[in-house]
Design a protein around this motif. Sequence first.
Motif, PDB file in Angstrom:
ATOM      1  N   HIS A  31      54.521  47.289  46.982  1.00 43.07           N
ATOM      2  CA  HIS A  31      55.670  47.835  47.489  1.00 43.07           C
ATOM      3  C   HIS A  31      55.791  49.466  47.235  1.00 43.07           C
ATOM      4  O   HIS A  31      56.429  50.101  47.683  1.00 43.07           O
ATOM      5  N   GLY A  32      54.588  49.871  46.563  1.00 42.70           N
ATOM      6  CA  GLY A  32      54.385  51.331  46.272  1.00 42.70           C
ATOM      7  C   GLY A  32      55.593  51.757  45.178  1.00 42.70           C
ATOM      8  O   GLY A  32      55.933  52.953  45.563  1.00 42.70           O
ATOM      9  N   ALA A  33      55.693  50.841  44.296  1.00 41.78           N
ATOM     10  CA  ALA A  33      56.605  51.313  43.035  1.00 41.78           C
ATOM     11  C   ALA A  33      56.209  52.529  42.407  1.00 41.78           C
ATOM     12  O   ALA A  33      55.244  52.916  42.248  1.00 41.78           O
ATOM     13  N   ASP A  34      57.428  53.554  41.727  1.00 39.82           N
ATOM     14  CA  ASP A  34      57.049  54.602  40.946  1.00 39.82           C
ATOM     15  C   ASP A  34      57.413  54.117  39.675  1.00 39.82           C
ATOM     16  O   ASP A  34      58.072  52.866  39.462  1.00 39.82           O
ATOM     17  N   THR A  35      57.306  55.136  38.722  1.00 42.55           N
ATOM     18  CA  THR A  35      57.530  54.576  37.262  1.00 42.55           C
ATOM     19  C   THR A  35      59.087  54.267  37.076  1.00 42.55           C
ATOM     20  O   THR A  35      59.460  53.411  36.376  1.00 42.55           O
ATOM     21  N   ALA A  36      59.871  55.013  37.859  1.00 45.40           N
ATOM     22  CA  ALA A  36      61.380  54.755  37.764  1.00 45.40           C
ATOM     23  C   ALA A  36      61.793  53.279  38.290  1.00 45.40           C
ATOM     24  O   ALA A  36      62.352  52.597  37.843  1.00 45.40           O
ATOM     25  N   SER A  37      61.063  53.143  39.497  1.00 47.78           N
ATOM     26  CA  SER A  37      61.392  51.622  39.769  1.00 47.78           C
ATOM     27  C   SER A  37      60.585  50.539  38.936  1.00 47.78           C
ATOM     28  O   SER A  37      61.194  49.784  38.727  1.00 47.78           O
ATOM     29  N   LEU A  38      59.592  50.725  38.179  1.00 47.31           N
ATOM     30  CA  LEU A  38      58.988  49.908  37.680  1.00 47.31           C
ATOM     31  C   LEU A  38      60.007  49.789  36.308  1.00 47.31           C
ATOM     32  O   LEU A  38      60.231  48.586  35.847  1.00 47.31           O
ATOM     33  N   LEU A  39      60.508  50.995  35.731  1.00 48.91           N
ATOM     34  CA  LEU A  39      61.483  50.568  34.477  1.00 48.91           C
ATOM     35  C   LEU A  39      62.701  49.846  34.858  1.00 48.91           C
ATOM     36  O   LEU A  39      63.064  48.899  34.072  1.00 48.91           O
ATOM     37  N   ARG A  40      63.240  50.060  35.893  1.00 52.10           N
ATOM     38  CA  ARG A  40      64.461  49.473  36.167  1.00 52.10           C
ATOM     39  C   ARG A  40      64.308  48.101  36.822  1.00 52.10           C
ATOM     40  O   ARG A  40      64.797  47.205  36.124  1.00 52.10           O
ATOM     41  N   ALA A  41      63.028  47.733  37.207  1.00 52.79           N
ATOM     42  CA  ALA A  41      62.591  46.274  37.540  1.00 52.79           C
ATOM     43  C   ALA A  41      62.375  45.591  36.259  1.00 52.79           C
ATOM     44  O   ALA A  41      62.695  44.343  35.993  1.00 52.79           O
ATOM     45  N   SER A  42      61.698  46.244  35.212  1.00 51.77           N
ATOM     46  CA  SER A  42      61.333  45.553  34.001  1.00 51.77           C
ATOM     47  C   SER A  42      62.382  45.383  33.345  1.00 51.77           C
ATOM     48  O   SER A  42      62.789  44.130  32.647  1.00 51.77           O
ATOM     49  N   ALA A  43      63.708  46.213  33.198  1.00 47.37           N
ATOM     50  CA  ALA A  43      64.777  45.918  32.474  1.00 47.37           C
ATOM     51  C   ALA A  43      65.494  44.850  33.130  1.00 47.37           C
ATOM     52  O   ALA A  43      66.155  44.009  32.403  1.00 47.37           O
TER      53      ALA A  43
END
Length: 354
Positions: A31-43
């Motif tokens: 879905h083309g996530a950026d690093t900010a989206s990655l961090l929120r999803a990981s948390a």
Amino acid sequence: MQGLMYRLAELDANSAGLVRVIDYFDALVRHGADTASLLRASAQLADCVAGIEIAEHGRSKKNLRRCDPHGRWSPEPQLTPSIIRDITVDDEVLGTVWIERPGANLPLDEMLVDRMALTAAIILRPRRLLTEAEHTHNLLFPMDELAVLTSCAGLGLDPAASVRVIASTTNDIARLQFSKDSTPGRATGIEVDGEYLNLVTCSFISLAEFSEIAKVMPVRAGISLAAAACEIHTLIGTARFARSQSSPTTPIVNADDLGALNLLAPGTKIDHTRIPDLVRAREFRETKDGTELLETLRMYLRSGTLRAAADCLHLHHSSVAHRLAKLSHHIGFHVDTIENRARATAMIMVLDAM
């Protein structure tokens, strides 16, 4: 609300839990996530603070961000990172990722942070996604357990799903029109050194239907023993062995019909519990009549005829025939026919050694 990571941890870090973690991060890439989206999803997945630090080219200062499970950004550390991984691309370290777990780590934490680092590397240095054929190849010829689980996730395949492999020396097999339910997940046929391999569900079509197709479209093929998708790579040898036993009159051979002879298949050593003949025979041996009937088969195979076996057992030959028919019913194949003599002999030899 209890975090998703805790619910996954209840699976005791088994294959299903690991695949869910892999698929979670693969979805972010799709879905083309950026690093900010990655961090929120990981948390959110970990249900604890997650962090990322990215080295910026030409600057001594690094870009550091942290996020809690509720999506709040918290730039200052509150806990010591519990697990840290480098973000590496082609031996170049682009930064690090971590989680800050209060208390003991959960069983899936190592995998979660590994996938965080891998996903961050893909976001920072995008790479070509693997095709379905490449995932299928990696499932059938994996480098390690992680490759198996990654391939299952990439194919949308439950690692516990029961599947088989069809091995053929011609690509005719790929043109057979299997039903949608016949192909597990998004698996596709592959060619390896002139050999064609197809992954199918255990209920893809009946062997009789398959044989009828083979009469119209000449093909020699072998069907492997059944196994969970995450273990099917250990049984490819049984598909090849079954194919080697095919003939113009029997173009399709199912490894199930070879019984203990599958132990002759090249490749990984096969666990006896994978072979239906041995499982049924071992269970039957523990019953009241089991030992007697198996001993009758042993004597029949040694003597060669019903009458010779009857003489050795001091029985009428019709009694021996009745015992063998009864044994055949319990074991699942006719133990006294010429075409099954090798199969029955192999079963008795392995049982004697168990």
